[in-house]
Design an enzyme around this catalytic site. Structure first.
Site, short mmCIF file in Angstrom:
data_model
loop_
_atom_site.label_atom_id
_atom_site.label_comp_id
_atom_site.label_asym_id
_atom_site.label_seq_id
_atom_site.Cartn_x
_atom_site.Cartn_y
_atom_site.Cartn_z
CB SER A 74 -0.71 0.18 1.08
OG SER A 74 -1.44 1.23 1.39
CE1 TYR A 133 -4.71 -2.29 4.71
CE2 TYR A 133 -3.65 -0.03 4.49
CZ TYR A 133 -4.16 -1.28 4.10
OH TYR A 133 -4.36 -1.34 2.70
N1 LIG Z 1 -8.55 -0.62 -2.33
C1 LIG Z 1 -7.36 0.40 -1.95
O1 LIG Z 1 -7.53 1.57 -2.16
C2 LIG Z 1 -6.31 -0.30 -1.68
C3 LIG Z 1 -4.98 0.59 -1.26
C4 LIG Z 1 -3.78 -0.16 -0.87
C5 LIG Z 1 -3.79 -1.40 -0.63
N2 LIG Z 1 -4.87 -2.03 -0.71
C6 LIG Z 1 -4.62 -3.63 -0.43
O2 LIG Z 1 -5.17 -4.54 -1.55
C7 LIG Z 1 -5.73 -5.73 -0.83
C8 LIG Z 1 -7.03 -6.02 -1.37
O3 LIG Z 1 -8.06 -5.26 -0.80
P1 LIG Z 1 -9.17 -4.65 -1.63
O4 LIG Z 1 -9.13 -3.13 -1.78
O5 LIG Z 1 -9.52 -5.21 -2.93
O6 LIG Z 1 -10.24 -4.85 -0.61
P2 LIG Z 1 -11.31 -6.07 -0.29
O7 LIG Z 1 -12.02 -6.05 0.91
O8 LIG Z 1 -12.08 -5.83 -1.70
O9 LIG Z 1 -10.58 -7.45 -0.65
C9 LIG Z 1 -9.88 -8.03 0.28
C10 LIG Z 1 -9.88 -9.48 0.19
O10 LIG Z 1 -9.16 -10.14 1.01
C11 LIG Z 1 -9.88 -11.13 1.72
N3 LIG Z 1 -9.60 -11.63 3.08
C12 LIG Z 1 -9.50 -11.12 4.23
N4 LIG Z 1 -9.36 -11.81 5.32
C13 LIG Z 1 -8.78 -12.83 4.72
C14 LIG Z 1 -8.24 -14.23 5.14
N5 LIG Z 1 -8.02 -14.26 6.63
N6 LIG Z 1 -7.99 -15.11 4.43
C15 LIG Z 1 -8.31 -14.79 3.15
N7 LIG Z 1 -8.75 -13.83 2.41
C16 LIG Z 1 -9.13 -12.72 3.38
C17 LIG Z 1 -11.26 -10.64 1.61
O11 LIG Z 1 -12.18 -11.76 1.78
C18 LIG Z 1 -11.49 -10.08 0.18
O12 LIG Z 1 -11.63 -11.32 -0.75
C19 LIG Z 1 -5.43 -5.44 0.59
O13 LIG Z 1 -4.34 -6.19 1.14
C20 LIG Z 1 -5.39 -3.99 0.88
O14 LIG Z 1 -4.62 -3.67 1.87
C21 LIG Z 1 -6.06 -1.79 -1.17
#
Ligand SMILES: NC(=O)c1ccc[n+]([C@@H]2O[C@H](COP(=O)([O-])OP(=O)(O)OC[C@H]3O[C@@H](n4cnc5c(N)ncnc54)[C@H](O)[C@@H]3O)[C@@H](O)[C@H]2O)c1
Length: 269
Positions: free
Chosen positions: A154, A167
């Site tokens: 991130s 986080y």
């Molecule tokens: N959306 C953003 O702006 C953003 C920015 C920076 C980083 N991220 C990172 O991207 C990644 C995906 O996030 P996203 O935005 O798609 O959110 P999201 O909530 O749509 O997806 C997160 C996924 O992780 C899964 N998950 C959570 N706990 C879990 C576990 N214990 N075992 C297996 N799966 C698990 C959830 O079920 C979901 O499928 C994360 O690591 C998040 O920190 C997202």
């Protein structure tokens, strides 16, 4: 599928692939010819929908349930993957979540939950992938590297984030996990890199974009003036997984529309 596909014949595991960025990455890898495991922990129906979308494109995918923070479930998931696709070439450590609160109110349980999933989960999956890369050896017709690991980090591996200390700490940890693995494993031709997304439009940050006011406020942090989409991250994941990036290891590629450029200083601070 044509032979010009960048990931033809390779097998990929994407954690948390039934939603948001993970889903976008899984679809992008499959479009380039990879067999894809759609890992999920809740909402099996959403995982099956991603499998179906990939199959409708002529690709191969299976959904496997596992909580990435549980060692036995992770090991079982990899065994199931090997039984189905034979091996692993690409791991995308994407699963993650937020449990936000002011620092003084943060419970130990919420601290540990976020660290266990966002950081320990990446360690557990990476270790199983590395064991298999080394056991199997190089397959030059598939890839120049023994294996590729992409960690979903991130912008908060470098931007401190009040109200989200657990986080931000987890993503700072992912940075050192990625770099230390990359350093140790490069001689074995295993490449390890991170993607550092800025604001991507997914369920994790819905309150930041689901009203015009919230979106306008978010855009003040993004010089490129648009919110990112899961497809943006999918394109980058394909490149980092392919031989086009063969000389890159130990790097975080920020994909953030300039969020890490300190936009508050653009008018003299
Ligand atoms: N959306 C953003 O702006 C953003 C920015 C920076 C980083 N991220 C990172 O991207 C990644 C995906 O996030 P996203 O935005 O798609 O959110 P999201 O909530 O749509 O997806 C997160 C996924 O992780 C899964 N998950 C959570 N706990 C879990 C576990 N214990 N075992 C297996 N799966 C698990 C959830 O079920 C979901 O499928 C994360 O690591 C998040 O920190 C997202």
């Amino acid at each position: 599928m044509s032979t010009s596909l960048k990931l033809k014949g390779q097998s990929a595991l994407v954690t948390g692939a039934n939603s948001g960025i993970g889903k976008g990455v899984a679809l992008a890898l499959a479009k380039e010819g990879a067999n894809v495991v759609i890992n999920y922990v809740t909402h099996p129906e959403a995982a099956q929908e991603v499998v179906k979308e990939i199959e409708d494109l002529g690709g191969n995918a299976i959904a496997i349930m596992a909580d990435v923070s549980k060692e036995d479930e992770v090991q079982h998931m990899f065994q199931e993957m090997f039984a189905h696709f034979g091996t692993i070439d690409i791991l995308v450590n994407n699963a993650g979540l937020q449990k936000d609160s002011p620092f003084k109110d943060m419970s130990l349980a919420d601290w540990q939950l976020v660290l266990n999933i966002n950081l320990t989960g990446q360690f557990l999956c990476a270790r199983e992938a590395v064991r298999e890369f080394i056991r199997r050896g190089l397959v030059p017709e598939r890839s120049k590297a023994l294996g590729k690991i992409i960690c979903m980090s991130s912008v908060h591996e470098v931007i401190p984030w009040g109200g989200h200390v657990n986080y931000a700490t987890s993503k700072g940890g992912v940075m050192m996990l990625m770099k230390s693995m990359a350093q140790e494993l490069a001689p074995q031709k295993i490449r390890v890199n991170s993607i550092g997304p800025g604001a991507i439009q997914t369920p994790i940050n819905r309150p930041a974009w689901d009203t015009p006011e919230a979106l306008n406020s978010l855009l003040t942090l993004i010089p490129y003036n648009r919110i990112g989409q899961p497809e943006d991250i999918g394109n980058l994941a394909v490149w980092l997984a392919s031989d086009d990036s063969d000389y890159i290891t130990g790097t975080t590629v920020f994909m953030d529309g300039g969020m890490t450029l300190y936009p508050g200083f653009s008018t003299n601070g």
